[in-house]
Design an enzyme around this catalytic site. Sequence first.
Site, PDB file in Angstrom:
ATOM      1  CB  SER A 125      25.907  12.548 -47.142  1.00 43.13           C
ATOM      2  OG  SER A 125      26.735  11.244 -47.513  1.00 43.13           O
ATOM      3  CD  GLU A 127      28.237   6.748 -48.443  1.00 47.32           C
ATOM      4  OE1 GLU A 127      27.653   5.682 -48.523  1.00 47.32           O
ATOM      5  OE2 GLU A 127      29.522   6.773 -48.926  1.00 47.32           O
ATOM      6  CE1 TYR A 149      23.728   9.067 -42.842  1.00 51.35           C
ATOM      7  CE2 TYR A 149      25.133   8.654 -45.132  1.00 51.35           C
ATOM      8  CZ  TYR A 149      24.772   9.585 -43.941  1.00 51.35           C
ATOM      9  OH  TYR A 149      25.519  10.691 -43.774  1.00 51.35           O
TER      10      TYR A 149
HETATM   11  P1  NAP Z   1      28.008  12.012 -35.741  1.00 48.04           P
HETATM   12  O1  NAP Z   1      29.120  12.038 -35.035  1.00 48.04           O
HETATM   13  O2  NAP Z   1      27.171  10.445 -35.845  1.00 48.04           O
HETATM   14  O3  NAP Z   1      26.641  12.816 -34.927  1.00 48.04           O
HETATM   15  C1  NAP Z   1      25.290  12.461 -34.963  1.00 48.04           C
HETATM   16  C2  NAP Z   1      24.501  13.491 -34.321  1.00 48.04           C
HETATM   17  O4  NAP Z   1      23.041  13.000 -34.312  1.00 48.04           O
HETATM   18  C3  NAP Z   1      24.796  12.897 -32.664  1.00 48.04           C
HETATM   19  O5  NAP Z   1      24.854  14.243 -31.972  1.00 48.04           O
HETATM   20  C4  NAP Z   1      23.469  12.108 -32.164  1.00 48.04           C
HETATM   21  O6  NAP Z   1      23.369  12.328 -30.766  1.00 48.04           O
HETATM   22  C5  NAP Z   1      22.534  12.951 -32.869  1.00 48.04           C
HETATM   23  N1  NAP Z   1      21.239  12.202 -33.103  1.00 48.04           N
HETATM   24  C6  NAP Z   1      21.039  10.976 -33.684  1.00 48.04           C
HETATM   25  N2  NAP Z   1      19.795  10.451 -33.637  1.00 48.04           N
HETATM   26  C7  NAP Z   1      19.262  11.575 -33.207  1.00 48.04           C
HETATM   27  C8  NAP Z   1      17.655  11.883 -33.031  1.00 48.04           C
HETATM   28  N3  NAP Z   1      16.850  11.243 -33.285  1.00 48.04           N
HETATM   29  N4  NAP Z   1      17.287  13.144 -32.265  1.00 48.04           N
HETATM   30  C9  NAP Z   1      18.421  14.121 -31.846  1.00 48.04           C
HETATM   31  N5  NAP Z   1      19.818  13.661 -32.272  1.00 48.04           N
HETATM   32  C10 NAP Z   1      20.019  12.488 -32.989  1.00 48.04           C
HETATM   33  O7  NAP Z   1      27.848  12.486 -37.261  1.00 48.04           O
HETATM   34  P2  NAP Z   1      28.774  13.621 -37.721  1.00 48.04           P
HETATM   35  O8  NAP Z   1      30.021  12.740 -38.287  1.00 48.04           O
HETATM   36  O9  NAP Z   1      28.966  14.627 -36.949  1.00 48.04           O
HETATM   37  O10 NAP Z   1      27.899  14.133 -38.819  1.00 48.04           O
HETATM   38  C11 NAP Z   1      27.148  15.215 -38.790  1.00 48.04           C
HETATM   39  C12 NAP Z   1      25.881  15.126 -39.945  1.00 48.04           C
HETATM   40  O11 NAP Z   1      26.816  15.279 -41.080  1.00 48.04           O
HETATM   41  C13 NAP Z   1      25.057  13.641 -39.843  1.00 48.04           C
HETATM   42  O12 NAP Z   1      23.888  14.274 -40.264  1.00 48.04           O
HETATM   43  C14 NAP Z   1      25.878  13.024 -41.036  1.00 48.04           C
HETATM   44  O13 NAP Z   1      24.950  12.095 -41.610  1.00 48.04           O
HETATM   45  C15 NAP Z   1      26.219  14.187 -42.208  1.00 48.04           C
HETATM   46  N6  NAP Z   1      27.594  14.006 -42.900  1.00 48.04           N
HETATM   47  C16 NAP Z   1      28.623  13.546 -42.227  1.00 48.04           C
HETATM   48  C17 NAP Z   1      29.718  13.296 -42.925  1.00 48.04           C
HETATM   49  C18 NAP Z   1      31.073  12.996 -42.255  1.00 48.04           C
HETATM   50  O14 NAP Z   1      31.834  12.524 -42.913  1.00 48.04           O
HETATM   51  N7  NAP Z   1      31.109  13.062 -41.063  1.00 48.04           N
HETATM   52  C19 NAP Z   1      29.722  13.624 -44.228  1.00 48.04           C
HETATM   53  C20 NAP Z   1      28.355  13.995 -44.811  1.00 48.04           C
HETATM   54  C21 NAP Z   1      27.233  14.058 -44.139  1.00 48.04           C
HETATM   55  P3  NAP Z   1      23.742  11.144 -29.675  1.00 48.04           P
HETATM   56  O15 NAP Z   1      25.166  11.880 -29.386  1.00 48.04           O
HETATM   57  O16 NAP Z   1      22.874  11.024 -28.739  1.00 48.04           O
HETATM   58  O17 NAP Z   1      23.827   9.961 -30.595  1.00 48.04           O
HETATM   59  O1  F7E Z   2      33.450   3.805 -44.535  1.00 47.41           O
HETATM   60  C1  F7E Z   2      35.156   0.854 -45.823  1.00 47.41           C
HETATM   61  C2  F7E Z   2      33.663   1.071 -46.023  1.00 47.41           C
HETATM   62  O2  F7E Z   2      32.222   3.795 -42.534  1.00 47.41           O
HETATM   63  C3  F7E Z   2      34.405   4.250 -45.545  1.00 47.41           C
HETATM   64  C4  F7E Z   2      29.674   8.715 -42.995  1.00 47.41           C
HETATM   65  O3  F7E Z   2      30.102  10.042 -42.179  1.00 47.41           O
HETATM   66  O4  F7E Z   2      31.117   9.262 -44.809  1.00 47.41           O
HETATM   67  C5  F7E Z   2      30.629   8.260 -43.807  1.00 47.41           C
HETATM   68  O5  F7E Z   2      30.317   7.208 -44.583  1.00 47.41           O
HETATM   69  C6  F7E Z   2      34.741   2.990 -46.527  1.00 47.41           C
HETATM   70  C7  F7E Z   2      33.746   2.200 -46.871  1.00 47.41           C
HETATM   71  O6  F7E Z   2      32.219   5.926 -43.995  1.00 47.41           O
HETATM   72  C8  F7E Z   2      35.858  -1.001 -42.855  1.00 47.41           C
HETATM   73  O7  F7E Z   2      33.069  -0.156 -46.723  1.00 47.41           O
HETATM   74  C9  F7E Z   2      36.632  -1.091 -44.996  1.00 47.41           C
HETATM   75  O8  F7E Z   2      33.737   1.940 -48.182  1.00 47.41           O
HETATM   76  O9  F7E Z   2      34.315   5.287 -42.518  1.00 47.41           O
HETATM   77  P1  F7E Z   2      32.996   4.700 -43.279  1.00 47.41           P
HETATM   78  P2  F7E Z   2      31.283   6.047 -45.165  1.00 47.41           P
HETATM   79  O10 F7E Z   2      30.384   4.699 -45.214  1.00 47.41           O
HETATM   80  O11 F7E Z   2      32.144   6.514 -46.294  1.00 47.41           O
HETATM   81  C10 F7E Z   2      29.702   9.842 -45.614  1.00 47.41           C
HETATM   82  C11 F7E Z   2      30.149  10.881 -46.455  1.00 47.41           C
HETATM   83  C12 F7E Z   2      28.439   9.977 -44.718  1.00 47.41           C
HETATM   84  O12 F7E Z   2      27.557  10.962 -44.868  1.00 47.41           O
HETATM   85  C13 F7E Z   2      28.413   9.247 -43.486  1.00 47.41           C
HETATM   86  O13 F7E Z   2      27.526   9.843 -42.508  1.00 47.41           O
HETATM   87  O14 F7E Z   2      35.580   2.369 -45.603  1.00 47.41           O
HETATM   88  N1  F7E Z   2      35.604  -0.195 -44.914  1.00 47.41           N
HETATM   89  N2  F7E Z   2      36.568  -1.473 -43.869  1.00 47.41           N
HETATM   90  C14 F7E Z   2      35.202   0.066 -43.505  1.00 47.41           C
HETATM   91  N3  F7E Z   2      34.184   0.842 -42.844  1.00 47.41           N
HETATM   92  C15 F7E Z   2      34.135   0.734 -41.724  1.00 47.41           C
HETATM   93  N4  F7E Z   2      33.268   1.538 -41.070  1.00 47.41           N
HETATM   94  N5  F7E Z   2      34.609  -0.430 -40.886  1.00 47.41           N
HETATM   95  C16 F7E Z   2      35.549  -1.231 -41.672  1.00 47.41           C
HETATM   96  O15 F7E Z   2      36.086  -2.117 -40.765  1.00 47.41           O
END
Ligand code: NAP
Ligand code: F7E
Length: 333
Positions: A125, A127, A149
């Site tokens: 990520s 992050e 995280y």
């Molecule tokens: P998501 O919608 O939160 O999906 C997470 C998945 O992980 C769900 O299927 C969840 O299952 C499963 N899971 C959680 N804990 C588990 C465990 N202990 N054993 C088995 N499965 C488990 O996340 P996403 O947005 O699709 O992201 C996919 C991956 O990319 C994650 O690793 C995330 O951290 C990473 N990532 C995401 C972003 C982004 O912007 N979306 C960016 C960079 C990296 P349940 O349905 O049962 O909860």
């Molecule tokens: O926050 C601000 C918050 O929770 C984005 C995950 O997929 O991307 C995601 O992480 C921004 C932050 O995503 C609210 O403070 C303001 O600055 O949508 P978010 P994230 O933290 O960037 C990365 C790449 C991952 O890997 C992660 O798995 O938005 N913000 N107000 C808020 N955020 C939330 N959630 N809720 C608010 O009310």
Amino acid sequence: MAKRSALITGITGQDGSYLAELLVNKGYEVHGLVRRTSSVNTARIEHILDKIQLIPGDLTDESSLVSAIRKSKPDEIYNLAAQSFVGSSWSQPIFTGETTAIGVTRLLEAIRTAGSDARFYQASSSEMFGKVQATPQNEKTPFYPRSPYAVAKLYGHWITVNYRESFGMYACSGILFNHESPRRGIEFVTRKISDGVARIYHGLQDELRLGNLDSKRDWGFAGDYVEAMWLMLQQENPDDYVIGTGETHSVREFCELAFGAAGLDWEKYVKIDPRFVRPAEVDLLLGDASKAKNVLGWKPKVTFPQLVKMMVESDIELVARDMKSKGKTPRSE
Ligand code: NAP
Ligand code: F7E
């Protein structure tokens, strides 16, 4: 020729659902690891359930991972499972570490125990860049994680690199910047906004409470990003890649566009609520995906305005359908 087999952890999540669709369309036999939950959570893959196979398992239980690998005999493993919400990682730091960090080692060890030579993708990520040390961020930018995280993801990244270097595994770490879609979890800011806009549009609520509006993210479309995951596992040699759009926008800009897409003025509805401000913030992320462009031939297709519009339109329709099912009348047109 035998069908290629893939195992996806996190198949019930946003990315898992798009990746499963992509691989089914490419003719793969797709297996998905699903953990035990007290209610059904397969909504995102409902439409392809007859084309994929689900295997019970959990990243905190290594024996289940070995069994899943033995059963699916995968050519490719995509590790998308994680506790993925940054906000929850402060309230559940140990669970986040167990799943998002050590879970990666469990899966890598399970591959070795099962004697599998599957190619491995780790969902790393942006992050990990956290308090950014340079802008834009690429594969050479130093990391500075700002949440439990991000610390856990950094461990997952380095253990993937380490198993590649230690055991010669074909293991890749994809450093993906934020990617969103109508299937995004409701707690993430983009979906929280598009859902809030839809509820306000249909008269179900009159305000939307958010935290820091100044933070900036490089937001792309999840459907484009799963393509990059697949491409990483089709190369001659394993490597790590940054995936992003090369554009950054603030939460405020997202609000402006999202409310605007429904003909609403965001300033009338958005209220700042300190409950949503994080203990440590990542102020600005901007990805430089030149390496992915040059080596993988990858580039994003969906633009930022198209993404926002797609999410708002989808939620306006979803909320209307939900209202009708409850005998309420949604706003027409
Ligand atoms: P998501 O919608 O939160 O999906 C997470 C998945 O992980 C769900 O299927 C969840 O299952 C499963 N899971 C959680 N804990 C588990 C465990 N202990 N054993 C088995 N499965 C488990 O996340 P996403 O947005 O699709 O992201 C996919 C991956 O990319 C994650 O690793 C995330 O951290 C990473 N990532 C995401 C972003 C982004 O912007 N979306 C960016 C960079 C990296 P349940 O349905 O049962 O909860
Ligand atoms: O926050 C601000 C918050 O929770 C984005 C995950 O997929 O991307 C995601 O992480 C921004 C932050 O995503 C609210 O403070 C303001 O600055 O949508 P978010 P994230 O933290 O960037 C990365 C790449 C991952 O890997 C992660 O798995 O938005 N913000 N107000 C808020 N955020 C939330 N959630 N809720 C608010 O009310």
